[in-house]
Design an enzyme around this catalytic site. Sequence first.
Site, PDB file in Angstrom:
ATOM      1  N   CYS A 144      40.106 -24.940  77.908  1.00 15.32           N
ATOM      2  CA  CYS A 144      40.622 -25.288  79.244  1.00 15.32           C
ATOM      3  C   CYS A 144      39.662 -24.968  80.386  1.00 15.32           C
ATOM      4  CB  CYS A 144      41.936 -24.549  79.506  1.00 15.32           C
ATOM      5  SG  CYS A 144      43.021 -24.438  78.078  1.00 15.32           S
ATOM      6  N   CYS A 151      37.381 -27.492  82.650  1.00 12.94           N
ATOM      7  CA  CYS A 151      37.920 -28.291  83.755  1.00 12.94           C
ATOM      8  C   CYS A 151      38.632 -27.453  84.815  1.00 12.94           C
ATOM      9  CB  CYS A 151      38.889 -29.336  83.210  1.00 12.94           C
ATOM     10  SG  CYS A 151      38.017 -30.624  82.329  1.00 12.94           S
ATOM     11  N   HIS A 152      39.343 -26.410  84.357  1.00 11.74           N
ATOM     12  CA  HIS A 152      40.150 -25.651  85.317  1.00 11.74           C
ATOM     13  C   HIS A 152      39.412 -24.445  85.876  1.00 11.74           C
ATOM     14  CE1 HIS A 152      43.886 -27.864  84.490  1.00 11.74           C
ATOM     15  NE2 HIS A 152      43.460 -27.902  83.241  1.00 11.74           N
ATOM     16  N   MET A 208      43.901 -35.538  81.119  1.00 12.37           N
ATOM     17  CA  MET A 208      44.064 -34.322  80.301  1.00 12.37           C
ATOM     18  C   MET A 208      44.508 -34.733  78.905  1.00 12.37           C
ATOM     19  SD  MET A 208      46.106 -30.869  81.005  1.00 12.37           S
ATOM     20  CE  MET A 208      47.087 -30.010  79.799  1.00 12.37           C
ATOM     21  N   HIS A 262      30.152 -33.051  90.002  1.00  7.33           N
ATOM     22  CA  HIS A 262      30.105 -33.000  88.542  1.00  7.33           C
ATOM     23  C   HIS A 262      28.779 -33.555  88.032  1.00  7.33           C
ATOM     24  CE1 HIS A 262      31.955 -32.314  84.711  1.00  7.33           C
ATOM     25  NE2 HIS A 262      31.604 -33.524  84.321  1.00  7.33           N
ATOM     26  N   HIS A 306      32.840 -40.940  86.973  1.00  9.77           N
ATOM     27  CA  HIS A 306      32.155 -40.083  85.990  1.00  9.77           C
ATOM     28  C   HIS A 306      30.975 -40.882  85.447  1.00  9.77           C
ATOM     29  CE1 HIS A 306      31.304 -37.806  82.347  1.00  9.77           C
ATOM     30  NE2 HIS A 306      32.055 -36.820  82.806  1.00  9.77           N
TER      31      HIS A 306
END
Length: 546
Positions: free
Chosen positions: A56, A59-60, A99, A340, A382
Amino acid sequence: MLAQLDTRVMAVIKKTGLSVVLSALMIIGVAYKAQANPDLTAEELIKAKGLFFNRCAGCHGTLRKGATGPNITDAKLKEKNYDTNIIKAFITNGTGGGMPTWGEYLSADDIDLLARFLQNPPPAPPEMSLAEMKESWRLIVPEAQRPKKPEHSRNYQNFFGIVLRDAGKVAIIDGDTKEIVNVVDTGFAVHILRTSASGRYFYSIGRDGKATMIDLWMKTPDKVAEVKTCFDARSIDSSKYNGKKGNFLDKLAIVGCYWPPHFVVLDGQTLEPKKVVSTRSYSYDTNEYIPEARVAAIISAHKEPEWIINVKEAGYIWAIDYSDLKNLKITQIETERFLHDGGWDASKRYIMMAANMKNKMVIVDSETKKQIAQIETGQKPHPGRGANWTDPEFGPVSATPHLGEGLVAVYGSDPKGHPKNAWKVVRKIETLGGGGLFVKTHPKAEHVWVDHTLNPDDKIKRSVCAFEKNHPNEKPKCFQVADHGRVVHLEYNKTGTEVWVAVWDKAGEIIIFDDKTLKEKSRIKADWLVTPTGHFNVYNTMTDTY
Ligand code: DHE
């Protein structure tokens, strides 16, 4: 599976439409301090920390404050009234925003454990000093013992380095003959490869922060050095400048870390760590302190002795002048939060990076070192490195696919020659659906290719689309190329005639297409081809051809 959820849970999922991309991380061995917690036993806590970090945190964020995925701190979950059942439902079913449906990969017990873990404060992971990095440094073959010229007659600039993600290996394939040259042990969950400026070396970076260097001149190319630079990393690149300010070809390398949030400068010949610089900083907009300001993409300048790094959570692009490491000059350029991935335009003057949670590409002029534009492209751009070509109507353009929708946004990227189109979306090319991760082309190629790796639909995630540069108004040709796994990442051979795609599965495949005809030319299947993901052509990587 959704039908089994209670209506309250479904309502929350529908209402929030949380957009998160969690990737299947497999980082191990992160030494957190054990911390007592009322809801978890000490043993459960250790397991939960490992699960969260591996699955996780990418991303978080390790501190859960959000980046590509939303803020999921215990305080935020409480504020939203999310209890264990609701959190379990999110984890199990994923979200439309990208997700994954973790129910497919994790046991019900693990999901329950994660849900309870998330309702507790995040434990702080350890730091790492330069001295610790040096302790891990292993020079396997010193420079003096390496070949003075290639020991084989292969065309090493057309080698492909293939990440074998779950095997912790990198396969080197001869792009001319399609023969396997070697499978090199690089360590756990390699994320990407880049080359040294000359193309002689491949550098790999693992999610566990381990950098590895492979010498392609050796009779059998193999690892010559390795070092652990942090606990969690995604990016690495080399110094590519040779000019008035010095010759830095093959001299330095840089690793960008997620945790601890820092970058590390390495000797490009030995990987000896030379300098570490923290990227913990203040956000560009609210000026609040961001303890987890992570390094996302890195690109290396060809015209200046500089690396460009994305300081994700702070919303800054840093231009790092590596010509004097003792008196390091960093220009901090305000852009947008949650930077990103991205790359250069065709002229290598403009830096184009995705701030994907803001649905934008940000554009920085590397000459003036200022942000010159932001482009709203679609739901969660992306691009990977992106793709550059010349459109018959709009001139030089660049493009990005999207995680949140089936769209390749094409925008003008030639402010001098085509000022009217510059930094505006000039075409929207529809693909099969969201979950697109990468777009790629080559100056000699006729097509532009795109994947749909994270799409939940089995057919779509195994399909690619290609459209003609010269006939962009024609519908893209989309086709399913595998009947298992997920199809991910596209890379050309040196001459731009072939496109290689990976089937990301335990029994993986590499499929090679003719760019002109879109016909399959060959398919590599082998027992060593375990979970292939990114694949990098030496020439295209060293020259930043995309
Ligand atoms: Fe990646 C590039 C981060 C998930 C395969 N990935 C990058 C870059 C970053 C990044 C910052 C840019 C590096 C650069 O250019 O210097 N990736 C992350 C994540 O944070 C994320 C979303 C979640 C995570 O926890 O890691 C993530 N990435 C994935 C995957 O799941 C992929 C598909 C398979 C894997 O290895 O896990 C994956 N990422 C790649 C590839 C590139 C990449 C192949 C290089 C693209 C290129 O053409 O250069």
